[in-house]
Design an enzyme around this catalytic site. Sequence first.
Site, mmCIF file in Angstrom:
data_model
loop_
_atom_site.group_PDB
_atom_site.id
_atom_site.type_symbol
_atom_site.label_atom_id
_atom_site.label_comp_id
_atom_site.label_asym_id
_atom_site.label_seq_id
_atom_site.Cartn_x
_atom_site.Cartn_y
_atom_site.Cartn_z
ATOM 1 N N HIS A 96 46.936 40.541 37.195
ATOM 2 C CA HIS A 96 46.903 41.012 38.581
ATOM 3 C C HIS A 96 46.870 42.542 38.584
ATOM 4 O O HIS A 96 47.456 43.186 37.715
ATOM 5 C CB HIS A 96 48.124 40.501 39.359
ATOM 6 C CG HIS A 96 48.022 40.794 40.815
ATOM 7 N ND1 HIS A 96 48.409 41.994 41.352
ATOM 8 C CD2 HIS A 96 47.516 40.060 41.844
ATOM 9 C CE1 HIS A 96 48.159 41.978 42.658
ATOM 10 N NE2 HIS A 96 47.623 40.809 42.975
ATOM 11 N N GLU A 168 39.171 40.715 42.790
ATOM 12 C CA GLU A 168 39.988 41.444 43.756
ATOM 13 C C GLU A 168 39.661 42.930 43.708
ATOM 14 O O GLU A 168 40.205 43.658 42.857
ATOM 15 C CB GLU A 168 41.471 41.242 43.436
ATOM 16 C CG GLU A 168 41.894 39.790 43.444
ATOM 17 C CD GLU A 168 43.374 39.639 43.735
ATOM 18 O OE1 GLU A 168 43.696 39.119 44.797
ATOM 19 O OE2 GLU A 168 44.194 40.085 42.920
ATOM 20 N N GLY A 242 49.639 39.029 51.200
ATOM 21 C CA GLY A 242 50.416 39.238 52.437
ATOM 22 C C GLY A 242 50.433 38.031 53.368
ATOM 23 O O GLY A 242 51.501 37.652 53.871
HETATM 24 C C1 PEP Z 1 46.754 40.450 46.035
HETATM 25 O O1 PEP Z 1 47.574 41.346 45.873
HETATM 26 O O2 PEP Z 1 46.340 39.769 45.099
HETATM 27 C C2 PEP Z 1 46.238 40.200 47.382
HETATM 28 C C3 PEP Z 1 45.125 39.534 47.512
HETATM 29 O O3 PEP Z 1 47.002 40.684 48.394
HETATM 30 P P1 PEP Z 1 46.589 40.749 49.944
HETATM 31 O O4 PEP Z 1 46.099 39.384 50.352
HETATM 32 O O5 PEP Z 1 47.865 41.120 50.641
HETATM 33 O O6 PEP Z 1 45.533 41.771 50.068
#
Ligand code: PEP
Length: 261
Positions: A96, A168, A242
């Site tokens: 992550h 991500e 979140g």
């Molecule tokens: C994450 O940290 O992997 C993530 C997707 O967070 P958020 O949905 O809050 O952007």
Amino acid sequence: MKQKPLIIANWKMNLAGSEVDRWLEKFDANDPAVSQANVIICPSFVFLEKLAHHAKGTGLAVGAQDLYWEDKGAYTGEISGKQLIDIGCQFVIVGHSERRKLFGETDEVVNAKALSALQYRLRPIICFGENYKEKEEGQTKKVIVDKVRENFKDIRSTDARKVVIAYEPLWAISTSTEVEEPIADSPESAQVVHKLIRKTVAELYDDNVAKEIRIAYGGSVDSSNVASFAAMDDIDGVLVGGASKEASSFQSVVSEFVEKN
Ligand code: PEP
């Protein structure tokens, strides 16, 4: 046959004690949308066993947020794949962006963790994405292709199909400190990167692995935007930070994704 979408809740270091109980009471694991998806909850280590117990007989699966690559030994504070599988985990997040940034995890470390997870039949959810500077400099494609190659090093084809990739973009994660105001990527540009990831997997392995591998998108996904990501051909699921902290908002993400898929 189309595979079920993967919808992953990453609680990070949130929720404690009675908050977890309340989340579990409020989230309807028997909702028909849940059975039409693979819904994976990733709590802190201390709640894994409770979640695994709760998930029995429902459509839920449980994932850890990290692991160490050795199976046992003098590694104070670490947890192994062997221990995770023993308490009923099926998935584990590796690499992550917060672990990469705050704890210095390199692609080599992430690869070692993914290999170890697979050895214990845990499905790794390998996360990667470009940072804001790389995006602005037009480096996204190169970064992504390199990440796939480095993070999949030595993973055999029979195992590669079990890996989940979470793309991500770092600047899109809601808690990102890279940009003043993180925003979700547009579904169209996320689709372009997902397609590139699948193509790179096909080059590393073959078309069958590329077709089977699940690629989830993560970054400020919530119930208001998830349908537009679900509509994209190469977006097989979402990783939600979140919006997974509240059972009701996560439940809406699951329903919206399944409806649009
Ligand atoms: C994450 O940290 O992997 C993530 C997707 O967070 P958020 O949905 O809050 O952007």
